[in-house]
Design an enzyme around this catalytic site. Sequence first.
Site, PDB file in Angstrom:
ATOM      1  N   LYS A 219       0.577  -1.070   0.003  1.00 21.19           N
ATOM      2  CA  LYS A 219       0.422  -0.208  -0.143  1.00 21.19           C
ATOM      3  C   LYS A 219       0.825   1.308  -0.237  1.00 21.19           C
TER       4      LYS A 219
ATOM      5  N   CYS B  62     -12.652   1.993  16.824  1.00 19.74           N
ATOM      6  CA  CYS B  62     -10.710   1.508  16.606  1.00 19.74           C
ATOM      7  C   CYS B  62     -10.239   1.253  18.203  1.00 19.74           C
ATOM      8  N   MET B  63      -9.623   2.706  18.734  1.00 19.02           N
ATOM      9  CA  MET B  63      -8.438   2.850  19.788  1.00 19.02           C
ATOM     10  C   MET B  63      -9.384   3.003  20.848  1.00 19.02           C
TER      11      MET B  63
ATOM     12  N   MET C  18      -6.834  -4.946  17.737  1.00 18.33           N
ATOM     13  CA  MET C  18      -8.883  -4.959  16.920  1.00 18.33           C
ATOM     14  C   MET C  18      -8.754  -6.099  18.198  1.00 18.33           C
TER      15      MET C  18
ATOM     16  N   GLY D 250      -4.678   1.931  14.121  1.00 24.26           N
ATOM     17  CA  GLY D 250      -4.600   1.564  13.629  1.00 24.26           C
ATOM     18  C   GLY D 250      -4.466   2.387  12.415  1.00 24.26           C
ATOM     19  N   GLN D 251      -5.596   3.869  12.431  1.00 19.35           N
ATOM     20  CA  GLN D 251      -5.529   4.894  11.548  1.00 19.35           C
ATOM     21  C   GLN D 251      -3.731   5.787  11.597  1.00 19.35           C
TER      22      GLN D 251
HETATM   23  N1  LIG Z   1     -16.871  -5.679   9.921  1.00 16.81           N
HETATM   24  C1  LIG Z   1     -15.491  -4.682  10.775  1.00 16.81           C
HETATM   25  N2  LIG Z   1     -15.675  -3.281  10.836  1.00 16.81           N
HETATM   26  C2  LIG Z   1     -14.896  -2.455  11.392  1.00 16.81           C
HETATM   27  C3  LIG Z   1     -13.390  -2.748  11.511  1.00 16.81           C
HETATM   28  C4  LIG Z   1     -13.678  -4.145  11.294  1.00 16.81           C
HETATM   29  O1  LIG Z   1     -12.515  -4.725  11.992  1.00 16.81           O
HETATM   30  N3  LIG Z   1     -14.245  -5.041  11.291  1.00 16.81           N
HETATM   31  N4  LIG Z   1     -13.189  -1.640  11.959  1.00 16.81           N
HETATM   32  C5  LIG Z   1     -13.545  -0.344  12.450  1.00 16.81           C
HETATM   33  C6  LIG Z   1     -12.190  -0.372  12.032  1.00 16.81           C
HETATM   34  S1  LIG Z   1     -10.546  -0.237  13.472  1.00 16.81           S
HETATM   35  C7  LIG Z   1     -12.015   1.255  11.631  1.00 16.81           C
HETATM   36  S2  LIG Z   1     -11.157   2.424  11.907  1.00 16.81           S
HETATM   37  C8  LIG Z   1     -12.941   2.043  10.584  1.00 16.81           C
HETATM   38  C9  LIG Z   1     -12.737   2.490   9.555  1.00 16.81           C
HETATM   39  O2  LIG Z   1     -13.953   2.687   8.969  1.00 16.81           O
HETATM   40  P1  LIG Z   1     -14.173   4.268   7.843  1.00 16.81           P
HETATM   41  O3  LIG Z   1     -12.978   5.370   8.498  1.00 16.81           O
HETATM   42  O4  LIG Z   1     -15.547   4.766   7.369  1.00 16.81           O
HETATM   43  O5  LIG Z   1     -13.014   3.791   5.911  1.00 16.81           O
HETATM   44  P2  LIG Z   1     -12.641   4.367   5.647  1.00 16.81           P
HETATM   45  O6  LIG Z   1     -12.184   3.328   4.196  1.00 16.81           O
HETATM   46  O7  LIG Z   1     -11.141   5.019   5.885  1.00 16.81           O
HETATM   47  O8  LIG Z   1     -13.237   5.697   5.099  1.00 16.81           O
HETATM   48  C10 LIG Z   1     -11.463   7.105   4.907  1.00 16.81           C
HETATM   49  C11 LIG Z   1     -12.814   7.562   3.674  1.00 16.81           C
HETATM   50  O9  LIG Z   1     -12.438   8.683   3.854  1.00 16.81           O
HETATM   51  C12 LIG Z   1     -11.666   9.359   2.030  1.00 16.81           C
HETATM   52  N5  LIG Z   1     -11.047   9.875   1.785  1.00 16.81           N
HETATM   53  C13 LIG Z   1      -9.448   9.351   2.422  1.00 16.81           C
HETATM   54  N6  LIG Z   1      -9.020  10.937   2.278  1.00 16.81           N
HETATM   55  C14 LIG Z   1      -9.987  11.995   2.698  1.00 16.81           C
HETATM   56  C15 LIG Z   1      -9.507  12.653   3.050  1.00 16.81           C
HETATM   57  O10 LIG Z   1      -8.123  13.646   2.792  1.00 16.81           O
HETATM   58  N7  LIG Z   1     -10.461  13.888   3.025  1.00 16.81           N
HETATM   59  C16 LIG Z   1     -11.581  13.523   3.003  1.00 16.81           C
HETATM   60  N8  LIG Z   1     -12.743  14.638   3.603  1.00 16.81           N
HETATM   61  N9  LIG Z   1     -12.019  11.866   3.073  1.00 16.81           N
HETATM   62  C17 LIG Z   1     -10.958  11.299   2.743  1.00 16.81           C
HETATM   63  C18 LIG Z   1     -12.844   7.803   1.639  1.00 16.81           C
HETATM   64  O11 LIG Z   1     -12.520   7.826   0.450  1.00 16.81           O
HETATM   65  C19 LIG Z   1     -13.294   7.057   2.186  1.00 16.81           C
HETATM   66  O12 LIG Z   1     -14.636   6.842   2.049  1.00 16.81           O
HETATM   67  O13 LIG Z   1     -14.054   0.330  10.083  1.00 16.81           O
HETATM   68  C20 LIG Z   1     -14.466   0.284  11.355  1.00 16.81           C
HETATM   69  N10 LIG Z   1     -15.010  -0.977  10.542  1.00 16.81           N
HETATM   70  N1  LIG Z   2      -4.187  -4.182   5.322  1.00 18.64           N
HETATM   71  C1  LIG Z   2      -4.531  -3.137   5.660  1.00 18.64           C
HETATM   72  N2  LIG Z   2      -4.320  -2.583   7.872  1.00 18.64           N
HETATM   73  C2  LIG Z   2      -4.390  -1.738   7.825  1.00 18.64           C
HETATM   74  C3  LIG Z   2      -5.784  -1.851   8.049  1.00 18.64           C
HETATM   75  C4  LIG Z   2      -6.504  -2.197   7.184  1.00 18.64           C
HETATM   76  O1  LIG Z   2      -7.351  -1.902   6.561  1.00 18.64           O
HETATM   77  N3  LIG Z   2      -5.643  -2.778   6.002  1.00 18.64           N
HETATM   78  N4  LIG Z   2      -6.434  -0.458   8.635  1.00 18.64           N
HETATM   79  C5  LIG Z   2      -5.774   0.324   9.856  1.00 18.64           C
HETATM   80  C6  LIG Z   2      -6.485   0.046  11.234  1.00 18.64           C
HETATM   81  S1  LIG Z   2      -7.669   1.404  11.096  1.00 18.64           S
HETATM   82  C7  LIG Z   2      -6.786  -0.665  12.471  1.00 18.64           C
HETATM   83  S2  LIG Z   2      -7.706  -0.431  13.163  1.00 18.64           S
HETATM   84  C8  LIG Z   2      -5.723  -2.107  12.160  1.00 18.64           C
HETATM   85  C9  LIG Z   2      -6.320  -2.931  12.829  1.00 18.64           C
HETATM   86  O2  LIG Z   2      -5.255  -3.934  12.846  1.00 18.64           O
HETATM   87  P1  LIG Z   2      -5.517  -5.703  13.666  1.00 18.64           P
HETATM   88  O3  LIG Z   2      -6.125  -5.375  14.155  1.00 18.64           O
HETATM   89  O4  LIG Z   2      -4.152  -6.275  13.482  1.00 18.64           O
HETATM   90  O5  LIG Z   2      -6.647  -6.139  12.088  1.00 18.64           O
HETATM   91  P2  LIG Z   2      -7.914  -6.494  11.944  1.00 18.64           P
HETATM   92  O6  LIG Z   2      -7.298  -8.131  11.188  1.00 18.64           O
HETATM   93  O7  LIG Z   2      -9.049  -5.875  12.546  1.00 18.64           O
HETATM   94  O8  LIG Z   2      -7.985  -7.849  13.209  1.00 18.64           O
HETATM   95  C10 LIG Z   2      -6.044  -8.203  13.908  1.00 18.64           C
HETATM   96  C11 LIG Z   2      -7.086  -9.734  14.835  1.00 18.64           C
HETATM   97  O9  LIG Z   2      -7.342  -9.981  16.026  1.00 18.64           O
HETATM   98  C12 LIG Z   2      -8.586 -11.048  15.618  1.00 18.64           C
HETATM   99  N5  LIG Z   2      -9.422 -11.810  16.721  1.00 18.64           N
HETATM  100  C13 LIG Z   2     -10.665 -11.999  16.311  1.00 18.64           C
HETATM  101  N6  LIG Z   2     -11.136 -12.063  17.447  1.00 18.64           N
HETATM  102  C14 LIG Z   2     -10.352 -12.417  18.664  1.00 18.64           C
HETATM  103  C15 LIG Z   2     -10.183 -11.976  19.984  1.00 18.64           C
HETATM  104  O10 LIG Z   2     -11.311 -12.253  20.658  1.00 18.64           O
HETATM  105  N7  LIG Z   2      -9.418 -12.514  20.470  1.00 18.64           N
HETATM  106  C16 LIG Z   2      -8.190 -12.127  19.953  1.00 18.64           C
HETATM  107  N8  LIG Z   2      -6.615 -12.632  20.792  1.00 18.64           N
HETATM  108  N9  LIG Z   2      -8.157 -11.966  19.123  1.00 18.64           N
HETATM  109  C17 LIG Z   2      -9.172 -11.761  17.876  1.00 18.64           C
HETATM  110  C18 LIG Z   2      -8.394 -11.238  14.151  1.00 18.64           C
HETATM  111  O11 LIG Z   2      -8.762 -12.766  13.957  1.00 18.64           O
HETATM  112  C19 LIG Z   2      -7.241 -10.269  13.423  1.00 18.64           C
HETATM  113  O12 LIG Z   2      -6.112 -11.921  12.955  1.00 18.64           O
HETATM  114  O13 LIG Z   2      -5.256  -1.719  11.516  1.00 18.64           O
HETATM  115  C20 LIG Z   2      -4.536  -0.888  10.544  1.00 18.64           C
HETATM  116  N10 LIG Z   2      -3.596  -1.374   9.564  1.00 18.64           N
HETATM  117  S1  SF4 Z   3       2.471   3.108   6.765  1.00 18.16           S
HETATM  118 FE1  SF4 Z   3       1.148   0.749   7.513  1.00 18.16          FE
HETATM  119  S2  SF4 Z   3       0.727   1.040   4.845  1.00 18.16           S
HETATM  120 FE2  SF4 Z   3       1.948   2.684   4.798  1.00 18.16          FE
HETATM  121  S3  SF4 Z   3       3.768   2.123   3.980  1.00 18.16           S
HETATM  122 FE3  SF4 Z   3       4.224   1.248   6.165  1.00 18.16          FE
HETATM  123  S4  SF4 Z   3       3.236  -0.164   6.824  1.00 18.16           S
HETATM  124 FE4  SF4 Z   3       2.723  -0.411   4.702  1.00 18.16          FE
HETATM  125 MO   LIG Z   4      -9.320   1.118  12.644  1.00 20.62          MO
END
Ligand SMILES: Nc1nc2c(c(=O)[nH]1)N[C@H]1C(S)=C(S)[C@@H](COP(=O)(O)OP(=O)(O)OC[C@H]3O[C@@H](n4cnc5c(=O)[nH]c(N)nc54)[C@H](O)[C@@H]3O)O[C@H]1N2
Ligand SMILES: Nc1nc2c(c(=O)[nH]1)N[C@H]1C(S)=C(S)[C@@H](COP(=O)(O)OP(=O)(O)OC[C@H]3O[C@@H](n4cnc5c(=O)[nH]c(N)nc54)[C@H](O)[C@@H]3O)O[C@H]1N2
Ligand code: SF4
Ligand SMILES: [Mo]
Length: 758
Positions: free
Chosen positions: A84, A173-174, A343, A380-381
């Site tokens: 990415k 998320c956090m 997460m 995460g973000q």
């Molecule tokens: N089932 C399930 N759902 C989850 C999660 C999960 O683990 N499982 N994780 C949760 C977590 S940890 C997170 S962080 C959320 C993320 O959920 P979202 O925040 O809804 O996901 P993103 O795709 O990051 O959305 C960012 C949006 O901003 C837009 N964008 C990108 N850059 C910019 C910018 O500079 N300005 C503006 N205005 N827009 C921009 C992108 O096009 C996109 O539409 O999802 C949550 N939802």
């Molecule tokens: N490639 C990629 N990288 C990302 C993101 C992305 O969208 N794509 N998003 C970013 C963001 S906003 C976030 S929040 C992070 C999330 O980063 P991670 O938290 O590492 O990612 P997830 O896949 O949401 O979940 C992590 C693990 O939690 C495990 N899990 C589920 N249930 C349980 C449980 O009950 N106990 C334990 N111990 N583990 C469990 C799942 O099996 C999974 O492997 O990633 C960040 N980095």
């Molecule tokens: S900040 Fe995250 S997504 Fe970007 S290069 Fe590093 S590990 Fe990959």
């Molecule tokens: Mo997140």
Amino acid sequence: MDLTRRELLKLFGTATAGLAMGGLSACDIPLWVRDDAIPVDSWHKSVCRFCGSGCGVQVGLREGRVVNVEGDQAAWNRGRLCIKGLLNREILYVRDRALHPMIRSQGRLVRASWDDAMAAAADGFQRAIEEEGPDSVAYYGSGQLFTQESYTANKLFKAGIGTNNVDGNPRLCMASAAAGYTSVFGADEPSGCYEDIEHATLFFIIGANMAECHPVIWERVMDRVRTNPGTRIIAVDPRRTPTTRHADQHLQLRAGTDVALLNALCHELIRTELIDREFVEDYISFRRGAPDSAPLAYEDFVAFLDDYAPERVAELCGLGVEEIREVAQWFGTAEAVMSFWTMGLNQQSHGTAANRMMMALHLISGQIGRPGATPFSLTGQPNAGGGVRDAGALSHTLPAGRVVANPEHRAEMEEAWGVPPGSIAPEPGYHAIALFEAMLTGDVRAALVMCTNPAHSLPNADRYRPGMDRTFLVVADAIYPSHTAEHADVFLPAAMWTEKEGVFSQSERRYHLVEKLVEPPGEARSDLDILVDFADRLGHGDLIVNRTPETIWDEWRRISAGTYYDFSGITYERLRREPGLIWPCPDEDHPGTCRRYVPGEDPLAGMSGRADFYGRPDGRALVFLSDQLPFRENTDEEYPWILNTGRRLEHWHTSTITGLVPQLAEIETDYLEIHPTDARRIGVERDDPVHVVSRRGTVTLRARPSDRVRPATVFAPFHSIDRLVNVATIEETDPISFEPEYKRCAVRVERAPAGAMS
Ligand SMILES: Nc1nc2c(c(=O)[nH]1)N[C@H]1C(S)=C(S)[C@@H](COP(=O)(O)OP(=O)(O)OC[C@H]3O[C@@H](n4cnc5c(=O)[nH]c(N)nc54)[C@H](O)[C@@H]3O)O[C@H]1N2
Ligand SMILES: Nc1nc2c(c(=O)[nH]1)N[C@H]1C(S)=C(S)[C@@H](COP(=O)(O)OP(=O)(O)OC[C@H]3O[C@@H](n4cnc5c(=O)[nH]c(N)nc54)[C@H](O)[C@@H]3O)O[C@H]1N2
Ligand code: SF4
Ligand SMILES: [Mo]
């Protein structure tokens, strides 16, 4: 499922003959260094757009366009990027960039001028405020906005409009990590830094798939393991992942039983006398419930843990007693333990308790404040930490560790922001889930949604759509269309990443600068410009005295001075020069602080002893007696399996961006990992369509029989735009952090008719 190195190279085609990759030897995740084949005019320091690892990049420009991106050798990531990161070079130029403002007219979004769109947005808000008061409007923001943007939105809504209805996706998320750190140490954010990786002898990774979600930090962990053969990895995850594959011990526990397991580890450390009694006596207090509840004694903690002896919880956790004992032994005897979690712990109905227990494990064993010894929650973000947690842009917080409920904190911020006493409302606003509930009931009538896509990312997502329709919704996004834009009354096209300027903060409290390098497409504007314009039109222009990224940074820097979040020494000039600085950093000559709370290292700590947890009145950290809570949704005959959701390496969240990057678009997101015996039982093979049915909704996915998951559990990424997994997930939240339980709900899986995916 896993892309091999060859498959990835194929995706890039022949044009990428010069593509250099590194770091494949121990970890199967390709790391990208650079693509030499693309000529550039000039290189510029910046930061990756995507995850909270915060990799430094060099951005190559040619003729006013970003054409190449490589890892910054001078930054902590030493030139490495994940896929990415490399593809930052594509993201500004994807199809579907939003180019023009739009206003809904007769059910359709139609092109409008900026002036008309902003006038309509302000008008919708003004009307709601006049008729129903300030709490009828809200802001729903993002950990992907720059600090200056989140800070300004927070100020406008809390001090200007007078509502604390300011929340955002960091709640999803956090929030549990923030609640954990704040209650244990009296201040948010991890105390360690990435450099600790080079000193750790044991990595305890729980609920995090670092190899896919924080791949470059993971590679640094792999480096440590490769160069220091005694170093071990323990992974705790109900799933087998590219991360757990490298663990010396993988505890494949039953989902949602982490608190029981962590209590069992504490019990075992105490039983085998592997705790640090001196540290416990000098630096720890015990509590049950709130931080201000009556102090308890160490003996109370010991007695409490009786119920969590390994032999009592092993069955609940789905683990063997000996496995638990062995892990405790490794933890207790390691020279330096670095724990990582994300997460898998935060997104549980016990997310705050699990965070507190992770900190407790480190505190009672004295595994904190030494090089390599630290409980480290991964963010995460790219800016959930700096922009939202530190800047206090949640419904219950105010900048730099202050909280809405505290009258002194409100008074301090009213003074700092130059508004009359009483301007900031005394009650916390709606947290994310409550906010979307309030849109359903009509209690919130107008909302600004910025840089997030809640109609895709909220749990039980379909539940909230009628509320979003009912609400006057202003949506600012860089991409159009999206699920959320479907509900917009006004749509504003946003600049992104290097089309605008601002500060990001990464997992290790490092602030770094993204400079504007290119012009946004069409009429897109930065989110900061949108917010400033909005403030003017709502009559709060006087409040937003500083209006440029640099002057807003200086304002926020001054507000941080003298707090536990002091970064007043991180000037713009330093940010331009250096690949980021870690706070605390109280003056301009200070190099930044790797390890917080450590005398002699942290400028805010006292000068003697092993630790000074200065966020707490008595300098002692808190260990909480935390029970394993009952599950919010139990399995039964109708819904016998557990659905787990998360991410894969190549895609980002709701895939509005990564789904449009040509090299990534083909990498699938609409699949369900299902145990082979379960797949056989319901008669499905690879690629057969299946319905995943919960009490809330049904999503149809392709079956991926795989022993990555435990029997009777299934896993799906939530990236797919066409197949929204979140129609099935549950909106139940942790009782303290209000973070939703995305990682666990009850479902059944059925064979779907052929053609159900088409
Ligand atoms: N089932 C399930 N759902 C989850 C999660 C999960 O683990 N499982 N994780 C949760 C977590 S940890 C997170 S962080 C959320 C993320 O959920 P979202 O925040 O809804 O996901 P993103 O795709 O990051 O959305 C960012 C949006 O901003 C837009 N964008 C990108 N850059 C910019 C910018 O500079 N300005 C503006 N205005 N827009 C921009 C992108 O096009 C996109 O539409 O999802 C949550 N939802
Ligand atoms: N490639 C990629 N990288 C990302 C993101 C992305 O969208 N794509 N998003 C970013 C963001 S906003 C976030 S929040 C992070 C999330 O980063 P991670 O938290 O590492 O990612 P997830 O896949 O949401 O979940 C992590 C693990 O939690 C495990 N899990 C589920 N249930 C349980 C449980 O009950 N106990 C334990 N111990 N583990 C469990 C799942 O099996 C999974 O492997 O990633 C960040 N980095
Ligand atoms: S900040 Fe995250 S997504 Fe970007 S290069 Fe590093 S590990 Fe990959
Ligand atoms: Mo997140």
